[in-house]
Write an enzyme that holds these catalytic residues in place. Structure first.
Site, short mmCIF file in Angstrom:
data_model
loop_
_atom_site.label_atom_id
_atom_site.label_comp_id
_atom_site.label_asym_id
_atom_site.label_seq_id
_atom_site.Cartn_x
_atom_site.Cartn_y
_atom_site.Cartn_z
N LYS A 38 3.11 -10.98 -18.58
CA LYS A 38 4.43 -10.40 -18.59
C LYS A 38 5.04 -10.42 -19.99
O LYS A 38 6.02 -9.75 -20.26
CB LYS A 38 5.36 -11.20 -17.65
N GLY A 39 4.43 -11.22 -20.86
CA GLY A 39 5.03 -11.47 -22.17
C GLY A 39 5.30 -10.24 -23.02
O GLY A 39 6.29 -10.16 -23.73
N GLU A 44 0.15 -6.89 -27.10
CA GLU A 44 0.30 -8.31 -26.78
C GLU A 44 1.59 -8.85 -27.36
O GLU A 44 2.10 -8.33 -28.36
CB GLU A 44 -0.87 -9.10 -27.41
N ASP A 45 2.10 -9.92 -26.76
CA ASP A 45 3.28 -10.57 -27.34
C ASP A 45 2.89 -11.45 -28.52
O ASP A 45 3.49 -11.40 -29.58
CB ASP A 45 4.04 -11.39 -26.28
N ASP A 70 -2.51 -16.38 -30.25
CA ASP A 70 -2.44 -17.80 -30.59
C ASP A 70 -3.87 -18.30 -30.86
O ASP A 70 -4.40 -18.10 -31.95
CB ASP A 70 -1.75 -18.50 -29.41
N LYS A 119 -0.15 -16.23 -34.69
CA LYS A 119 -0.15 -17.61 -35.20
C LYS A 119 -1.54 -17.89 -35.75
O LYS A 119 -2.37 -18.50 -35.08
CB LYS A 119 0.09 -18.58 -34.05
N PHE A 142 6.29 -23.50 -31.15
CA PHE A 142 6.34 -22.81 -29.86
C PHE A 142 7.60 -21.97 -29.79
O PHE A 142 8.71 -22.48 -29.91
CB PHE A 142 6.26 -23.80 -28.70
N VAL A 143 7.41 -20.67 -29.63
CA VAL A 143 8.55 -19.75 -29.65
C VAL A 143 8.79 -19.12 -28.29
O VAL A 143 7.87 -18.97 -27.49
CB VAL A 143 8.36 -18.65 -30.72
N ASP A 175 7.84 -16.70 -22.92
CA ASP A 175 8.40 -17.69 -22.02
C ASP A 175 7.91 -19.11 -22.31
O ASP A 175 6.92 -19.31 -22.99
CB ASP A 175 8.00 -17.38 -20.57
N ARG A 208 12.53 -15.41 -21.20
CA ARG A 208 12.00 -14.09 -21.55
C ARG A 208 13.12 -13.11 -21.88
O ARG A 208 12.92 -12.16 -22.63
CB ARG A 208 11.19 -13.51 -20.39
P1 IMP Z 1 -4.11 -17.37 -26.66
O1 IMP Z 1 -5.16 -17.07 -25.63
O2 IMP Z 1 -4.10 -18.82 -27.04
O3 IMP Z 1 -4.18 -16.49 -27.88
O4 IMP Z 1 -2.74 -17.21 -25.96
C1 IMP Z 1 -2.07 -16.04 -25.81
C2 IMP Z 1 -0.94 -16.20 -24.80
O5 IMP Z 1 -0.40 -17.53 -24.83
C3 IMP Z 1 0.18 -15.28 -25.12
O6 IMP Z 1 0.03 -14.02 -24.53
C4 IMP Z 1 1.39 -16.07 -24.61
O7 IMP Z 1 1.61 -15.78 -23.25
C5 IMP Z 1 1.00 -17.53 -24.73
N1 IMP Z 1 1.57 -18.17 -25.94
C6 IMP Z 1 0.94 -18.59 -27.04
N2 IMP Z 1 1.78 -19.14 -27.96
C7 IMP Z 1 3.01 -19.03 -27.41
C8 IMP Z 1 4.33 -19.39 -27.88
O8 IMP Z 1 4.57 -19.91 -28.99
N3 IMP Z 1 5.34 -19.12 -27.02
C9 IMP Z 1 5.15 -18.55 -25.80
N4 IMP Z 1 3.95 -18.19 -25.34
C10 IMP Z 1 2.88 -18.42 -26.13
MG MG Z 2 3.27 -17.02 -21.31
#
Ligand code: IMP
Ligand code: MG
Length: 180
Positions: free
Chosen positions: A42-43, A98-99, A102, A130, A151-152, A158, A164
Site C-alpha cells: 500500500k506504501g 515503489e515507496d 531498503d 536507503k 525509519f521514515v 507506514d 500513511r
Molecule cells: P526492502 O525489501 O527491505 O527493500 O523493503 C521495502 C519495503 O519495506 C518498502 O516497500 C516499505 O514498505 C518498507 N520499508 C522500508 N524502510 C521503511 C521505512 O523507513 N519506513 C517505512 N517503511 C519502510
Molecule cells: Mg510498509
C-alpha cells in the site's frame, strides 16, 4: 506535527517539486510507449497518485500487493504476493512504482517474477532509497531522494499501518518502535 514523529525529513513542497521532475523524465523516456505503471500497495499508493498526474503521456495503471515487513520494522526476506496484476504484461513496458527501496529484497523478488512474464522492459521508480541498507543489488532507474538509515513515515509510508496519511515524510520517534 504528529506527536509520534521527531522531525520533517522531506517537506510537501520538496516532494512535489521532485515528482514533477520524475514525471517529466518518465514522460520523455516513455514517449510513444504506453507503459503499464504498477504501484506496489500500500506504501506507493500516495506517491503513485501524484506521479501519474505529473506524466504527460498516456499510461495504463495496475497494482500489486506483496508482504515484506509484516508488522515489524525489519525486513525478513520473506515476500509473498497478496494481490497480483490484472494485466497480462507480455510485450509491455512496465514501470514499477515503489515507496522505498531498503534492503532491496522486495524489489529483487518482484523483478524476478515480472521478468519471467516476458515484458518488453521493466524499470523501477522509487520515491525513496536507503542505499546504506542494501542487501542485494537491484537496479533503480528513477529515484526521488536518497535518505540516511532512519525509519521514515508519512506520504504513504507506514509503521504498523499508521501514518500513511501524513502529508510529508518524517523521521519516526525512536520510542515508537523498538528492535531495529
Ligand atoms: P526492502 O525489501 O527491505 O527493500 O523493503 C521495502 C519495503 O519495506 C518498502 O516497500 C516499505 O514498505 C518498507 N520499508 C522500508 N524502510 C521503511 C521505512 O523507513 N519506513 C517505512 N517503511 C519502510
Ligand atoms: Mg510498509
Amino acid at each position: 506535527m504528529h506527536q509520534d514523529v521527531e522531525k520533517i525529513l522531506i517537506s510537501a513542497a520538496e516532494i512535489k517539486e521532485k515528482i514533477d521532475e520524475l514525471g517529466r523524465a518518465i514522460s520523455r523516456d516513455y514517449s510513444g510507449k504506453y507503459p503499464l505503471v504498477v504501484g506496489i500497495l500500500k506504501g506507493a499508493s500516495v506517491f503513485m497518485a501524484d506521479l501519474i498526474r505529473a506524466m504527460s503521456i498516456d499510461v495504463q495503471i495496475d497494482f500489486m500487493a506483496v508482504s515484506s515487513y509484516g508488522a515489524s520494522s525489519k525486513s525478513t526476506g520473506v515476500v509473498r504476493i497478496l494481490k497480483d496484476l490484472e494485466q497480462n504484461i507480455e510485450g509491455r513496458h512496465v514501470l514499477i512504482v515503489e515507496d522505498i527501496v531498503d534492503t532491496g529484497l522486495t524489489l529483487n523478488y518482484l523483478l524476478e517474477i515480472l521478468k519471467a512474464r516476458g515484458p518488453a522492459s521493466v524499470r523501477v521508480c522509487t520515491l525513496l532509497d536507503k542505499p546504506s541498507r542494501r542487501e542485494i543489488n537491484v537496479p533503480v532507474d528513477y529515484n526521488g531522494f536518497s535518505i540516511p538509515d532512519e525509519f521514515v513515515v508519512g506520504y504513504g509510508l507506514d509503521y504498523r499501518e499508521k501514518y500513511r496519511n501524513l502529508p510529508e515524510i518524517y523521521v519516526l520517534k525512536k520510542g515508537v518502535y523498538k528492535g531495529r
